[in-house]
Write a protein that holds these residues in place. Structure first.
Motif, short mmCIF file in Angstrom:
data_model
loop_
_atom_site.label_atom_id
_atom_site.label_comp_id
_atom_site.label_asym_id
_atom_site.label_seq_id
_atom_site.Cartn_x
_atom_site.Cartn_y
_atom_site.Cartn_z
N GLY A 137 42.59 -50.35 -19.39
CA GLY A 137 42.14 -49.47 -18.31
C GLY A 137 42.61 -48.05 -18.51
N ALA A 138 43.91 -47.88 -18.79
CA ALA A 138 44.47 -46.53 -18.99
C ALA A 138 43.83 -45.86 -20.20
CB ALA A 138 45.98 -46.62 -19.16
N ARG B 133 45.86 -53.42 -17.99
CA ARG B 133 46.41 -52.10 -17.64
C ARG B 133 46.26 -51.15 -18.81
NH1 ARG B 133 47.53 -47.76 -16.27
NH2 ARG B 133 49.39 -46.97 -15.19
N MET C 280 38.01 -39.27 -20.48
CA MET C 280 38.40 -37.92 -20.07
C MET C 280 38.60 -37.02 -21.28
SD MET C 280 41.01 -38.83 -16.97
CE MET C 280 41.51 -37.20 -16.44
N GLY D 248 44.17 -40.61 -16.24
CA GLY D 248 44.26 -40.82 -17.68
C GLY D 248 45.26 -39.91 -18.35
N ALA D 249 45.82 -38.97 -17.58
CA ALA D 249 46.73 -38.00 -18.19
C ALA D 249 48.11 -38.61 -18.46
CB ALA D 249 46.89 -36.79 -17.28
N VAL D 250 48.85 -37.98 -19.34
CA VAL D 250 50.20 -38.43 -19.65
C VAL D 250 51.17 -37.44 -19.02
CG1 VAL D 250 51.79 -39.05 -21.49
CG2 VAL D 250 49.35 -39.34 -21.83
N ARG E 166 51.95 -32.52 -16.56
CA ARG E 166 50.80 -33.38 -16.82
C ARG E 166 50.06 -32.84 -18.03
NH1 ARG E 166 45.27 -33.27 -15.64
NH2 ARG E 166 44.39 -35.29 -15.05
N HIS F 147 54.59 -40.85 -19.46
CA HIS F 147 54.28 -41.91 -18.51
C HIS F 147 52.82 -41.81 -18.12
CE1 HIS F 147 58.50 -43.00 -17.83
NE2 HIS F 147 58.73 -41.72 -18.03
N ILE F 148 52.17 -42.96 -18.01
CA ILE F 148 50.78 -42.96 -17.57
C ILE F 148 50.75 -43.55 -16.16
CG2 ILE F 148 48.48 -43.86 -18.01
CD1 ILE F 148 49.31 -44.08 -20.98
N LEU G 188 40.19 -44.84 -19.69
CA LEU G 188 40.12 -43.65 -18.83
C LEU G 188 40.46 -42.40 -19.63
CD1 LEU G 188 39.69 -42.50 -16.02
CD2 LEU G 188 42.08 -42.92 -15.53
N GLN G 189 41.47 -42.50 -20.49
CA GLN G 189 41.82 -41.36 -21.36
C GLN G 189 40.64 -40.98 -22.23
OE1 GLN G 189 45.25 -42.30 -23.71
NE2 GLN G 189 46.69 -41.75 -22.08
#
Lengths: 188, 57
Positions: free
Chosen positions: B16-17, B13, B24, A64-66, A12, A58-59, B20-21
């Motif tokens: 949203g993603a 989607r 963060m 929010g992490a990859v 992650r 992949h999310i 959020l990133q």
């Protein structure tokens, strides 16, 4: 024994690390995640040495992490039954001595040190043989054989490795030297 | 690469993603004073700078 292995794992990468180069942050994440970890089949992962391949990120929902799949090189240490290994005595206690054999510590029970009876000398923190000829203390280099392995993945500190020195050519390195001497004298 | 056409579900989607990133601590890819992660994410999507793709399988 130590092994160099090619492993695959998923790591992650937190969003605040996304500014960095992917391969660097993936390698650092692998190091943070795996180094020092103990796996039942792989053994202890000592170091992540190189990164081979980083897959697509992949999310996942809600984070929010990859997540990256990576293939990498690592050095692992796994104690193998019957393996002869040299180590350093790191602690002596009433029931034996703890020997550092690299990534892990093994226990050398009092009964497995010499053919002689060994008693614990608490004042000097060493184990003495009954005949008084031989002693084992912290800092001594020894050659031992692994006779029992029980690895606990959840509590790496609870992993137990049993050692013995009651065999030919095993023991404190000084004793081995002594054992060799008379023969060479006779030869002269 | 031609601008990808997404359905509204995919857009939701992605935004949203991405928001959020950003909230963060991910680096923002457009010049904007705003601190509203949702606004920034939508703005990025409009300008087609979000490094996220959709897997349709």
């Amino acid at each position: 024994m130590y092994k160099k292995m090619k492993l695959a794992d998923t790591v992650r990468i937190a969003p605040d690390r996304l500014a960095e180069d992917v391969s660097i942050s993936v390698k650092n994440a692998l190091k943070d995640k795996l180094e020092g970890r103990i796996d039942k089949t792989l053994g202890a992962i000592v170091a992540v040495t190189g990164l081979d391949e980083v897959g697509e990120g992949h999310i996942l929902v809600g984070d929010g992490a990859v997540y990256y799949d990576a293939i990498f090189d690592a050095i692992v240490f796994i104690p193998v039954l019957q393996e002869v290994i040299e180590g350093l005595v790191v602690e002596t206690v009433e029931f034996g001595a703890f020997v550092s054999i690299g990534a892990m510590d093994g226990l050398l029970h009092v009964s497995q040190i010499t053919d002689d009876f060994m008693s614990y000398d608490g004042k000097n923190g060493r184990l003495m043989s009954k005949a008084g000829g031989r002693s084992l203390a912290e800092g001594d280099h020894v050659r031992t054989r692994i006779v029992a392995v029980s690895i606990d993945e959840r509590e790496p500190r609870e992993s137990k490795i049993g050692l013995t020195m009651r065999q030919h050519a095993l023991g404190k390195l000084e004793w081995l030297e002594e054992d060799r001497k008379p023969k060479s004298d006779a030869g002269v | 690469m031609s601008k990808q056409v997404y359905t509204r579900y995919e857009r939701a989607r992605i935004v949203g993603a991405r928001s959020l990133q950003i909230s963060m601590g991910a680096p923002v890819l457009i010049d904007d004073e705003s601190t509203d992660s949702l606004y920034l994410a939508m703005e990025e999507l409009d300008r087609d700078v979000i490094p996220i793709t959709v897997k349709r399988d």
